[in-house]
Scaffold this motif. Sequence first.
Motif, PDB file in Angstrom:
ATOM      1  N   LYS A  19       5.028 -13.344   3.743  1.00  0.00           N
ATOM      2  CA  LYS A  19       4.869 -11.933   3.384  1.00  0.00           C
ATOM      3  C   LYS A  19       6.173 -11.375   2.830  1.00  0.00           C
ATOM      4  N   ALA A  20       7.301 -11.803   3.460  1.00  0.00           N
ATOM      5  CA  ALA A  20       8.603 -11.280   3.035  1.00  0.00           C
ATOM      6  C   ALA A  20       8.952 -11.728   1.611  1.00  0.00           C
ATOM      7  N   LEU A  21       8.345 -12.829   1.178  1.00  0.00           N
ATOM      8  CA  LEU A  21       8.651 -13.314  -0.171  1.00  0.00           C
ATOM      9  C   LEU A  21       8.281 -12.295  -1.235  1.00  0.00           C
ATOM     10  N   THR A  22       7.205 -11.560  -0.971  1.00  0.00           N
ATOM     11  CA  THR A  22       6.843 -10.544  -1.951  1.00  0.00           C
ATOM     12  C   THR A  22       7.388  -9.178  -1.535  1.00  0.00           C
ATOM     13  N   GLY A  23       7.564  -8.992  -0.221  1.00  0.00           N
ATOM     14  CA  GLY A  23       8.193  -7.768   0.281  1.00  0.00           C
ATOM     15  C   GLY A  23       7.487  -6.496  -0.149  1.00  0.00           C
ATOM     16  N   GLY A  24       8.126  -5.379   0.133  1.00  0.00           N
ATOM     17  CA  GLY A  24       7.629  -4.093  -0.345  1.00  0.00           C
ATOM     18  C   GLY A  24       6.457  -3.538   0.436  1.00  0.00           C
ATOM     19  N   ARG A  25       6.151  -2.302   0.161  1.00  0.00           N
ATOM     20  CA  ARG A  25       5.020  -1.617   0.778  1.00  0.00           C
ATOM     21  C   ARG A  25       4.239  -0.885  -0.300  1.00  0.00           C
ATOM     22  N   THR A  26       3.035  -0.496   0.081  1.00  0.00           N
ATOM     23  CA  THR A  26       2.234   0.296  -0.838  1.00  0.00           C
ATOM     24  C   THR A  26       2.134   1.717  -0.295  1.00  0.00           C
ATOM     25  N   VAL A  27       2.477   2.677  -1.136  1.00  0.00           N
ATOM     26  CA  VAL A  27       2.325   4.098  -0.789  1.00  0.00           C
ATOM     27  C   VAL A  27       1.128   4.594  -1.593  1.00  0.00           C
ATOM     28  N   ALA A  28       0.064   4.973  -0.903  1.00  0.00           N
ATOM     29  CA  ALA A  28      -1.154   5.398  -1.612  1.00  0.00           C
ATOM     30  C   ALA A  28      -1.517   6.823  -1.218  1.00  0.00           C
ATOM     31  N   PHE A  29      -2.063   7.557  -2.159  1.00  0.00           N
ATOM     32  CA  PHE A  29      -2.500   8.939  -1.862  1.00  0.00           C
ATOM     33  C   PHE A  29      -3.480   9.400  -2.930  1.00  0.00           C
ATOM     34  N   ASP A  30      -4.260  10.445  -2.591  1.00  0.00           N
ATOM     35  CA  ASP A  30      -5.156  11.065  -3.568  1.00  0.00           C
ATOM     36  C   ASP A  30      -4.326  12.004  -4.430  1.00  0.00           C
ATOM     37  N   LEU A  31      -4.584  11.994  -5.724  1.00  0.00           N
ATOM     38  CA  LEU A  31      -3.768  12.792  -6.644  1.00  0.00           C
ATOM     39  C   LEU A  31      -4.086  14.289  -6.551  1.00  0.00           C
ATOM     40  N   ALA A  32      -5.211  14.610  -5.954  1.00  0.00           N
ATOM     41  CA  ALA A  32      -5.614  16.014  -5.787  1.00  0.00           C
ATOM     42  C   ALA A  32      -5.529  16.777  -7.105  1.00  0.00           C
ATOM     43  N   GLY A  61       7.192  18.560  -4.581  1.00  0.00           N
ATOM     44  CA  GLY A  61       6.303  19.714  -4.537  1.00  0.00           C
ATOM     45  C   GLY A  61       4.917  19.434  -5.112  1.00  0.00           C
ATOM     46  N   ARG A  62       4.645  18.203  -5.491  1.00  0.00           N
ATOM     47  CA  ARG A  62       3.312  17.869  -6.013  1.00  0.00           C
ATOM     48  C   ARG A  62       2.287  18.005  -4.886  1.00  0.00           C
ATOM     49  N   CYS A  63       1.043  18.241  -5.269  1.00  0.00           N
ATOM     50  CA  CYS A  63      -0.034  18.188  -4.281  1.00  0.00           C
ATOM     51  C   CYS A  63      -0.438  16.737  -4.105  1.00  0.00           C
ATOM     52  N   PHE A  64      -0.737  16.340  -2.877  1.00  0.00           N
ATOM     53  CA  PHE A  64      -1.330  15.019  -2.644  1.00  0.00           C
ATOM     54  C   PHE A  64      -2.092  15.076  -1.330  1.00  0.00           C
ATOM     55  N   ALA A  65      -2.970  14.122  -1.107  1.00  0.00           N
ATOM     56  CA  ALA A  65      -3.771  14.116   0.124  1.00  0.00           C
ATOM     57  C   ALA A  65      -3.988  12.687   0.591  1.00  0.00           C
ATOM     58  N   ASN A  66      -4.303  12.529   1.890  1.00  0.00           N
ATOM     59  CA  ASN A  66      -4.628  11.218   2.473  1.00  0.00           C
ATOM     60  C   ASN A  66      -3.551  10.163   2.207  1.00  0.00           C
ATOM     61  N   LEU A  67      -2.311  10.536   2.485  1.00  0.00           N
ATOM     62  CA  LEU A  67      -1.187   9.608   2.276  1.00  0.00           C
ATOM     63  C   LEU A  67      -1.286   8.413   3.226  1.00  0.00           C
ATOM     64  N   GLU A  68      -1.007   7.242   2.692  1.00  0.00           N
ATOM     65  CA  GLU A  68      -1.093   6.010   3.490  1.00  0.00           C
ATOM     66  C   GLU A  68       0.029   5.074   3.063  1.00  0.00           C
ATOM     67  N   VAL A  69       0.759   4.516   4.053  1.00  0.00           N
ATOM     68  CA  VAL A  69       1.800   3.529   3.718  1.00  0.00           C
ATOM     69  C   VAL A  69       1.424   2.230   4.413  1.00  0.00           C
ATOM     70  N   THR A  70       1.270   1.149   3.640  1.00  0.00           N
ATOM     71  CA  THR A  70       0.871  -0.126   4.257  1.00  0.00           C
ATOM     72  C   THR A  70       1.835  -1.238   3.838  1.00  0.00           C
ATOM     73  N   GLY A  71       2.023  -2.207   4.745  1.00  0.00           N
ATOM     74  CA  GLY A  71       2.879  -3.353   4.451  1.00  0.00           C
ATOM     75  C   GLY A  71       2.126  -4.338   3.587  1.00  0.00           C
ATOM     76  N   ALA A  72       2.876  -5.235   2.930  1.00  0.00           N
ATOM     77  CA  ALA A  72       2.235  -6.269   2.120  1.00  0.00           C
ATOM     78  C   ALA A  72       1.578  -7.260   3.064  1.00  0.00           C
ATOM     79  N   GLY A  73       0.276  -7.454   2.921  1.00  0.00           N
ATOM     80  CA  GLY A  73      -0.416  -8.452   3.745  1.00  0.00           C
ATOM     81  C   GLY A  73      -0.230  -9.826   3.130  1.00  0.00           C
ATOM     82  N   LEU A  74      -0.700 -10.836   3.865  1.00  0.00           N
ATOM     83  CA  LEU A  74      -0.607 -12.187   3.327  1.00  0.00           C
ATOM     84  C   LEU A  74      -1.446 -12.298   2.054  1.00  0.00           C
TER      85      LEU A  74
END
Length: 291
Positions: free
Chosen positions: A212-225, A266-279
Amino acid sequence: MRLHEVSKSFGDVRAVDRLDLTIAEGETVALLGPNGAGKSTAIGMMLGLSGPDSGTVELFGTAPRRAVAAGRVGAMLQDAGTVPNATVRELVELARALYPGPLPTDRILRTAGLTELANRRLDKLSGGEAQRARFAFALAGDPRLLVLDEPTAAMDVSTRQQFWDAMRRYSAAGHTVLFATHYLEEADQYADRVVVVARGRVVADGSGTQIKALTGGRTVAFDLAGEATSGLDQLPGVRAVQVRGDRASLRSDDSDATVAALVRSGRCFANLEVTGAGLQDAFLALTSAEA
Ligand SMILES: Nc1ncnc2c1ncn2[C@@H]1O[C@H](COP(=O)(O)OP(=O)(O)OP(=O)(O)O)[C@@H](O)[C@H]1O
């Protein structure tokens, strides 16, 4: 077990391509790869069912066929059949008769989680139970190495769990286990070491965490509203931006900085989610990097 520079082709298809792999006693290793990666072909050569075009394969310092004949290796292959009219106990007795130093019947049944089903006919077993019966057959000779080719294919979640509990009882006794799988979470969860194979070659080798560490990073996802996507790629840490419908996914090397800047913007966003890189992510990145 040692494969050194092993290659095998079928016509124009190079199924295994200069594969190098050494497995020490006591390890539980997952061979992880997409369809057609060469896992079954490599396993066939490890078991002496076919020979390599070039390179060498050694099991316990000898040729695979000799190691298998001596009862040091048990295998559970994808298309292995069983004897329809026999009971589970009869199948286990049959397997025991093939080996010089078999395990006691009751212990095999217990390890495979089949004690309660010992007198059940094999053709009356569910798919998952039949897989456990094949596992019992592979265990019977008390092999030092167990090779399982996609053992949980077609099992549902709870049957899969029962199967891995049985496998754990076996590997906990210091035995070596090699299993092929498409299930990334399975490789991560049950193996000490994950060997990723693509196009017949090893593309990564390490613990699930290291892969997993080979690709590293996380995903930050949200609705653009309703907000535009411009500027998202300029947020700190962001490597890539993907937008599906109203939802944005930012691939980030520094998700804390990305989220802080997103809030400050100051942007609007909703349903923020931060997830690790899975296998799964690591696997896709590694295998497509080879393309
Ligand atoms: N007997 C055969 N004849 C011709 N081609 C074959 C044969 N066995 C395998 N291949 C080819 O070799 C490649 C590797 O196949 P292999 O079955 O080893 O992959 P795998 O990783 O086990 O795939 P899967 O996860 O689908 O079982 C594939 O392209 C396959 O089509």
